[in-house]
Write a protein that holds these residues in place. Structure first.
Motif, PDB file in Angstrom:
ATOM      1  N   ARG A 225      -4.565   2.979  -3.826  1.00  7.49           N
ATOM      2  CA  ARG A 225      -4.847   4.475  -3.717  1.00  7.49           C
ATOM      3  C   ARG A 225      -5.061   4.140  -5.756  1.00  7.49           C
ATOM      4  NH1 ARG A 225      -0.295   4.801  -2.003  1.00  7.49           N
ATOM      5  NH2 ARG A 225       1.451   6.067  -3.657  1.00  7.49           N
TER       6      ARG A 225
ATOM      7  N   ARG B  77       0.425  -1.562  -0.300  1.00  8.76           N
ATOM      8  CA  ARG B  77       0.175   0.243  -0.377  1.00  8.76           C
ATOM      9  C   ARG B  77       0.785   1.360  -0.508  1.00  8.76           C
ATOM     10  NH1 ARG B  77      -4.401  -1.601   4.347  1.00  8.76           N
ATOM     11  NH2 ARG B  77      -5.980  -2.589   2.797  1.00  8.76           N
TER      12      ARG B  77
ATOM     13  N   CYS C   3      -4.161   5.337  -9.503  1.00  7.21           N
ATOM     14  CA  CYS C   3      -3.500   6.442  -9.809  1.00  7.21           C
ATOM     15  C   CYS C   3      -3.439   7.142 -10.498  1.00  7.21           C
ATOM     16  CB  CYS C   3      -2.863   5.418 -10.946  1.00  7.21           C
ATOM     17  SG  CYS C   3      -2.654   3.423  -9.904  1.00  7.21           S
TER      18      CYS C   3
ATOM     19  N   ASN D  47       1.669   1.540  -3.471  1.00  6.86           N
ATOM     20  CA  ASN D  47       0.452   1.508  -4.071  1.00  6.86           C
ATOM     21  C   ASN D  47       0.783   0.619  -5.660  1.00  6.86           C
ATOM     22  OD1 ASN D  47      -2.052   2.170  -4.420  1.00  6.86           O
ATOM     23  ND2 ASN D  47      -1.702   3.424  -6.344  1.00  6.86           N
TER      24      ASN D  47
END
Length: 76
Positions: free
Chosen positions: A73, A39, A75, A42
């Motif tokens: 998240r 995370r 992009c 990402n």
């Protein structure tokens, strides 16, 4: 040590300590396979197929979160 053991030692932060709880997730992708998702960066983690099953097993034992939904998240 063999290559598999060296690889597992290098990947051990994925299932050790409380820091992994918010960073690494077991992501069940639509094809029926599972990936380790980072995370913080990402992106999916680069885990060799040879040790992926063992890494996921150890992550589960340590209580890593799992999800079918995209864990990152947006992009861009």
């Amino acid at each position: 040590m063999n290559s598999r053991t060296d690889t597992l030692e290098r990947l051990s932060p994925l299932w050790e300590g409380p820091a992994f709880q918010g960073r690494w997730v077991i992501w069940h992708v639509g094809t029926g396979e599972s990936l380790v998702f980072d995370r913080e960066l990402n992106i999916p983690c680069d885990v060799d197929d040879v040790v992926l099953g063992e890494v996921i097993r150890r992550m589960r034992e340590a209580g890593a979160p799992e999800t079918d939904a995209y864990p990152g998240r947006p992009c861009g």
